[in-house]
Design an enzyme around this catalytic site. Structure first.
Site, PDB file in Angstrom:
ATOM      1  CG  ASP A   1     -68.901 -12.547 -14.656  1.00  0.00           C
ATOM      2  OD1 ASP A   1     -69.058 -12.429 -13.565  1.00  0.00           O
ATOM      3  OD2 ASP A   1     -69.202 -13.905 -15.223  1.00  0.00           O
ATOM      4  CB  ILE A   2     -66.750 -18.462 -15.040  1.00  0.00           C
ATOM      5  CG1 ILE A   2     -66.520 -19.237 -15.568  1.00  0.00           C
ATOM      6  CG2 ILE A   2     -68.617 -18.492 -14.399  1.00  0.00           C
ATOM      7  CD1 ILE A   2     -66.404 -20.199 -14.321  1.00  0.00           C
TER       8      ILE A   2
ATOM      9  CG  ASN B   1     -76.565  -7.624  -9.176  1.00  0.00           C
ATOM     10  OD1 ASN B   1     -76.954  -6.482  -9.821  1.00  0.00           O
ATOM     11  ND2 ASN B   1     -76.018  -8.868 -10.201  1.00  0.00           N
TER      12      ASN B   1
ATOM     13  CB  VAL C   1     -70.943 -14.764  -5.925  1.00  0.00           C
ATOM     14  CG1 VAL C   1     -70.206 -15.343  -4.916  1.00  0.00           C
ATOM     15  CG2 VAL C   1     -71.131 -16.295  -7.084  1.00  0.00           C
TER      16      VAL C   1
ATOM     17  CG  HIS D   1     -69.233 -10.184  -6.752  1.00  0.00           C
ATOM     18  ND1 HIS D   1     -70.066 -10.340  -5.875  1.00  0.00           N
ATOM     19  CD2 HIS D   1     -70.637  -9.730  -7.858  1.00  0.00           C
ATOM     20  CE1 HIS D   1     -71.567 -11.180  -6.637  1.00  0.00           C
ATOM     21  NE2 HIS D   1     -70.993 -10.241  -7.941  1.00  0.00           N
TER      22      HIS D   1
ATOM     23  CG  HIS E   1     -71.021  -7.658 -12.041  1.00  0.00           C
ATOM     24  ND1 HIS E   1     -70.980  -9.102 -12.902  1.00  0.00           N
ATOM     25  CD2 HIS E   1     -71.919  -7.472 -10.961  1.00  0.00           C
ATOM     26  CE1 HIS E   1     -71.701  -9.748 -11.859  1.00  0.00           C
ATOM     27  NE2 HIS E   1     -71.913  -8.864 -10.833  1.00  0.00           N
TER      28      HIS E   1
HETATM   29  P1  AMP Z   1     -73.704 -11.812  -9.105  1.00  0.00           P
HETATM   30  O1  AMP Z   1     -74.943 -11.604  -9.741  1.00  0.00           O
HETATM   31  O2  AMP Z   1     -73.887 -10.135  -9.083  1.00  0.00           O
HETATM   32  O3  AMP Z   1     -74.273 -11.814  -7.469  1.00  0.00           O
HETATM   33  O4  AMP Z   1     -73.309 -12.701  -9.789  1.00  0.00           O
HETATM   34  C1  AMP Z   1     -72.127 -13.395  -9.521  1.00  0.00           C
HETATM   35  C2  AMP Z   1     -71.507 -13.602 -11.282  1.00  0.00           C
HETATM   36  O5  AMP Z   1     -70.341 -14.642 -10.799  1.00  0.00           O
HETATM   37  C3  AMP Z   1     -71.768 -14.189 -12.221  1.00  0.00           C
HETATM   38  O6  AMP Z   1     -72.025 -13.372 -13.388  1.00  0.00           O
HETATM   39  C4  AMP Z   1     -71.173 -15.669 -12.238  1.00  0.00           C
HETATM   40  O7  AMP Z   1     -71.142 -15.385 -13.607  1.00  0.00           O
HETATM   41  C5  AMP Z   1     -69.621 -15.169 -11.958  1.00  0.00           C
HETATM   42  N1  AMP Z   1     -68.733 -16.911 -11.501  1.00  0.00           N
HETATM   43  C6  AMP Z   1     -69.953 -18.011 -10.696  1.00  0.00           C
HETATM   44  N2  AMP Z   1     -68.900 -18.184 -10.926  1.00  0.00           N
HETATM   45  C7  AMP Z   1     -67.752 -18.118 -11.115  1.00  0.00           C
HETATM   46  C8  AMP Z   1     -66.187 -18.867 -11.468  1.00  0.00           C
HETATM   47  N3  AMP Z   1     -65.834 -19.713 -10.705  1.00  0.00           N
HETATM   48  N4  AMP Z   1     -65.287 -17.933 -11.633  1.00  0.00           N
HETATM   49  C9  AMP Z   1     -65.737 -16.074 -12.285  1.00  0.00           C
HETATM   50  N5  AMP Z   1     -66.823 -15.861 -12.400  1.00  0.00           N
HETATM   51  C10 AMP Z   1     -67.581 -16.761 -11.167  1.00  0.00           C
END
Ligand code: AMP
Ligand code: ZN
Length: 112
Positions: A31-32, A88, A97, A101, A103
């Site tokens: 995760d970024i 989520n 996103v 996915h 976590h």
């Molecule tokens: P969610 O709230 O479950 O949709 O989480 C989306 C996750 O994607 C968040 O924890 C972000 O930090 C992560 N994220 C967004 N863009 C990137 C990226 N380019 N590379 C890695 N993780 C990302």
């Protein structure tokens, strides 16, 4: 593949990621914005916007994700200390996103 989807672009390599695992159907990366020392995202390569969109007969992908999570937890040293797995879903679930996915978060004491 959804050409507007961030995670589809990551899976295709169009956007860089710190990959930790890949097979025919799954992709996992760091995760970024990590919320803990270990914070990985495990995604199906096939684009499903949310868990609600996975047909019943394709739910085996969720078991596959958990097999990968089990291996990654060992590899990243949190299998015994403990970790959290979460997906989520939709707005009130905190989904940002819209490509399914999971976590995998660990490496520190997590609170409820
Ligand atoms: P969610 O709230 O479950 O949709 O989480 C989306 C996750 O994607 C968040 O924890 C972000 O930090 C992560 N994220 C967004 N863009 C990137 C990226 N380019 N590379 C890695 N993780 C990302
Ligand atoms: Zn996607």
């Amino acid at each position: 593949m959804n050409s507007d989807c961030l995670f589809c672009k990551i899976i295709k390599g169009e956007i860089p990621s710190d990959k930790v695992y890949e097979d025919d159907t799954l992709y996992a990366f760091k995760d970024i914005h990590p919320k803990a020392p270990v914070h990985l995202l495990i995604v199906p390569k096939k684009h499903y916007p949310t868990l609600n969109d996975i047909p019943d007969n394709e739910m085996g992908i969720i078991a596959d994700i958990h097999v990968a999570i089990k291996k990654l937890a060992l590899e990243f040293g949190v299998a015994e200390s403990g970790y959290r797995v979460l997906a989520n879903t939709n707005k009130e679930g905190g989904q940002v996103v819209f490509h399914v996915h999971y976590h995998l978060i660990g490496g520190r004491q997590l609170r409820a």
